[in-house]
Write a protein that holds these residues in place. Structure first.
Motif, mmCIF file in Angstrom:
data_model
loop_
_atom_site.group_PDB
_atom_site.id
_atom_site.type_symbol
_atom_site.label_atom_id
_atom_site.label_comp_id
_atom_site.label_asym_id
_atom_site.label_seq_id
_atom_site.Cartn_x
_atom_site.Cartn_y
_atom_site.Cartn_z
ATOM 1 N N PHE A 68 6.209 14.362 2.570
ATOM 2 C CA PHE A 68 5.131 13.735 1.818
ATOM 3 C C PHE A 68 4.879 14.489 0.526
ATOM 4 C CE2 PHE A 68 2.765 17.221 3.385
ATOM 5 C CZ PHE A 68 1.575 17.305 2.678
ATOM 6 N N LEU A 69 4.328 13.759 -0.441
ATOM 7 C CA LEU A 69 3.996 14.338 -1.738
ATOM 8 C C LEU A 69 2.562 13.969 -2.104
ATOM 9 C CD1 LEU A 69 7.134 13.452 -3.883
ATOM 10 C CD2 LEU A 69 6.465 15.730 -3.122
ATOM 11 N N PRO A 70 1.736 14.949 -2.473
ATOM 12 C CA PRO A 70 0.427 14.587 -3.028
ATOM 13 C C PRO A 70 0.628 14.097 -4.457
ATOM 14 C CG PRO A 70 0.744 16.955 -3.136
ATOM 15 C CD PRO A 70 1.957 16.388 -2.437
ATOM 16 N N ALA A 73 -12.552 16.085 0.122
ATOM 17 C CA ALA A 73 -12.001 15.371 -1.040
ATOM 18 C C ALA A 73 -10.894 14.428 -0.595
ATOM 19 C CB ALA A 73 -11.464 16.375 -2.058
ATOM 20 N N LYS A 74 -10.775 13.296 -1.281
ATOM 21 C CA LYS A 74 -9.744 12.306 -0.957
ATOM 22 C C LYS A 74 -8.506 12.534 -1.831
ATOM 23 C CE LYS A 74 -12.301 10.021 1.990
ATOM 24 N NZ LYS A 74 -12.833 8.694 1.682
ATOM 25 N N VAL A 75 -7.349 12.437 -1.196
ATOM 26 C CA VAL A 75 -6.080 12.690 -1.884
ATOM 27 C C VAL A 75 -5.107 11.555 -1.569
ATOM 28 C CG1 VAL A 75 -4.150 14.293 -2.178
ATOM 29 C CG2 VAL A 75 -6.434 15.187 -1.627
ATOM 30 N N TRP A 76 -4.477 11.005 -2.615
ATOM 31 C CA TRP A 76 -3.394 10.050 -2.409
ATOM 32 C C TRP A 76 -2.097 10.817 -2.179
ATOM 33 C CZ3 TRP A 76 -3.270 5.110 -1.300
ATOM 34 C CH2 TRP A 76 -4.344 4.296 -1.665
ATOM 35 N N VAL A 77 -1.386 10.456 -1.125
ATOM 36 C CA VAL A 77 -0.088 11.065 -0.845
ATOM 37 C C VAL A 77 0.944 9.957 -0.648
ATOM 38 C CG1 VAL A 77 -1.128 13.100 0.233
ATOM 39 C CG2 VAL A 77 -0.444 11.179 1.664
ATOM 40 N N LEU A 78 2.194 10.307 -0.908
ATOM 41 C CA LEU A 78 3.303 9.398 -0.619
ATOM 42 C C LEU A 78 4.062 9.944 0.580
ATOM 43 C CD1 LEU A 78 4.748 8.641 -4.173
ATOM 44 C CD2 LEU A 78 3.325 7.143 -2.750
ATOM 45 N N PHE A 79 4.009 9.228 1.692
ATOM 46 C CA PHE A 79 4.798 9.628 2.854
ATOM 47 C C PHE A 79 6.221 9.126 2.671
ATOM 48 C CE2 PHE A 79 0.935 10.764 5.004
ATOM 49 C CZ PHE A 79 1.362 11.753 5.882
ATOM 50 N N PHE A 80 7.177 10.026 2.926
ATOM 51 C CA PHE A 80 8.596 9.739 2.741
ATOM 52 C C PHE A 80 8.856 9.232 1.324
ATOM 53 C CE2 PHE A 80 7.600 9.100 7.250
ATOM 54 C CZ PHE A 80 8.384 10.106 7.786
ATOM 55 N N THR A 81 8.040 9.728 0.386
ATOM 56 C CA THR A 81 8.086 9.443 -1.054
ATOM 57 C C THR A 81 7.959 7.955 -1.387
ATOM 58 O OG1 THR A 81 10.508 9.286 -1.200
ATOM 59 C CG2 THR A 81 9.531 11.484 -1.450
ATOM 60 N N ARG A 82 7.479 7.132 -0.418
ATOM 61 C CA ARG A 82 7.382 5.690 -0.664
ATOM 62 C C ARG A 82 6.063 5.071 -0.218
ATOM 63 N NH1 ARG A 82 12.751 6.513 0.401
ATOM 64 N NH2 ARG A 82 14.215 5.553 -1.034
ATOM 65 N N ILE A 83 5.485 5.569 0.860
ATOM 66 C CA ILE A 83 4.328 4.911 1.460
ATOM 67 C C ILE A 83 3.046 5.583 0.982
ATOM 68 C CG2 ILE A 83 3.236 4.227 3.627
ATOM 69 C CD1 ILE A 83 6.048 4.732 4.937
ATOM 70 N N PRO A 84 2.239 4.910 0.141
ATOM 71 C CA PRO A 84 1.003 5.536 -0.344
ATOM 72 C C PRO A 84 -0.107 5.462 0.704
ATOM 73 C CG PRO A 84 1.277 3.360 -1.312
ATOM 74 C CD PRO A 84 2.485 3.598 -0.462
ATOM 75 N N ILE A 85 -0.732 6.617 0.953
ATOM 76 C CA ILE A 85 -1.835 6.706 1.915
ATOM 77 C C ILE A 85 -2.899 7.625 1.324
ATOM 78 C CG2 ILE A 85 -2.526 7.450 4.237
ATOM 79 C CD1 ILE A 85 0.294 6.903 5.185
ATOM 80 N N LYS A 86 -4.168 7.247 1.513
ATOM 81 C CA LYS A 86 -5.279 8.086 1.064
ATOM 82 C C LYS A 86 -5.834 8.854 2.257
ATOM 83 C CE LYS A 86 -9.112 6.139 -0.314
ATOM 84 N NZ LYS A 86 -10.103 5.423 -1.170
ATOM 85 N N LEU A 87 -5.855 10.204 2.132
ATOM 86 C CA LEU A 87 -6.304 11.064 3.220
ATOM 87 C C LEU A 87 -7.318 12.077 2.710
ATOM 88 C CD1 LEU A 87 -2.850 11.980 4.816
ATOM 89 C CD2 LEU A 87 -4.489 10.322 5.719
ATOM 90 N N ARG A 88 -8.119 12.604 3.619
ATOM 91 C CA ARG A 88 -8.968 13.733 3.269
ATOM 92 C C ARG A 88 -8.097 14.971 3.069
ATOM 93 N NH1 ARG A 88 -14.393 12.830 3.789
ATOM 94 N NH2 ARG A 88 -15.031 11.102 5.149
ATOM 95 N N ALA A 89 -8.553 15.866 2.222
ATOM 96 C CA ALA A 89 -7.778 17.066 1.897
ATOM 97 C C ALA A 89 -7.430 17.874 3.136
ATOM 98 C CB ALA A 89 -8.549 17.930 0.906
ATOM 99 N N VAL A 90 -8.348 17.924 4.102
ATOM 100 C CA VAL A 90 -8.099 18.731 5.300
ATOM 101 C C VAL A 90 -6.856 18.243 6.036
ATOM 102 C CG1 VAL A 90 -9.637 17.352 6.770
ATOM 103 C CG2 VAL A 90 -9.156 19.753 7.357
#
Length: 200
Positions: A3-5, A163-180
């Motif tokens: 994943f990538l933030p 805090a909310k962070v957008w990440v890309l799982f497997f560099t393709r799937i965008p998901i918004k998660l808490r920083a923790v």
């Protein structure tokens, strides 16, 4: 990379521009592309051997002039600082710099520029020394900013756990998660051999 933030929703409050974060990004990127990538100069082996952190040499005086021809490289403890500005390959550099880009500005905003810079360097030095304690006789150079970045992530977790962070799982799937959760996943997928790159 699992994943990538890519973006956090944590706005800057006290500074307009994260100049120290930008300077750290520029230093790492310039060193890699000018000296390690082979695009301009091919000093990769020289830098890794002379400016990577080698635990066995921490408290040892320089063995021969051939081991470290540059004056600064003769000071063994300086490598606790220089190793964190070297990277093994483009993926290693990108992985570290994306975390610095997303999370560093908020830590700089919260701490102030000078304290943030000192904190970043202290985290890198502490990570290098922790590696020394775990492998005191190793003569394999350690390189990478991952130790310093891990310190920034720990600070972010303490200061901004919700805090909310957008990440890309497997560099393709965008998901918004808490920083923790983002930082928990980072820790889970960064085993000790990935935290900082060791080069032969």
């Amino acid at each position: 990379m699992v994943f990538l933030p890519v973006y956090d929703y944590n706005q800057l409050r006290y500074i307009k521009r994260p100049y120290v974060t930008w300077a750290l990004l520029a230093a790492n990127i310039l060193i890699y592309f000018l000296f390690q990538s082979g695009l301009v100069l091919n000093w990769d082996d020289f830098l890794n051997k002379n400016y990577g952190f080698m635990p066995a040499s921490l408290f040892r005086s320089m063995r021969t002039a051939a081991d470290a021809p540059a004056l600064i490289a003769q000071i063994q403890t300086i490598k606790l600082f220089t190793y964190m500005f070297l990277h093994g390959d483009l993926a290693h550099l990108f992985g570290n710099m994306i975390f610095l880009w997303v999370f560093g500005d908020n830590i700089e905003d919260a701490m102030g520029r000078l304290r943030y810079f000192l904190f970043y360097i202290a985290c890198g030095v502490a990570a290098g020394f922790a590696h020394y304690l775990s492998a005191q006789t190793s003569e394999v150079p350690l390189i990478g900013a991952s130790g310093a970045i891990s310190g920034l992530l720990a600070a972010y977790l303490v200061l901004f756990p919700r805090a909310k962070v957008w990440v890309l799982f497997f560099t393709r799937i965008p998901i918004k998660l808490r920083a923790v959760w983002v930082l928990a996943i980072y820790i889970a997928f960064n085993q000790p051999d990935r935290i900082a790159r060791i080069v032969p």
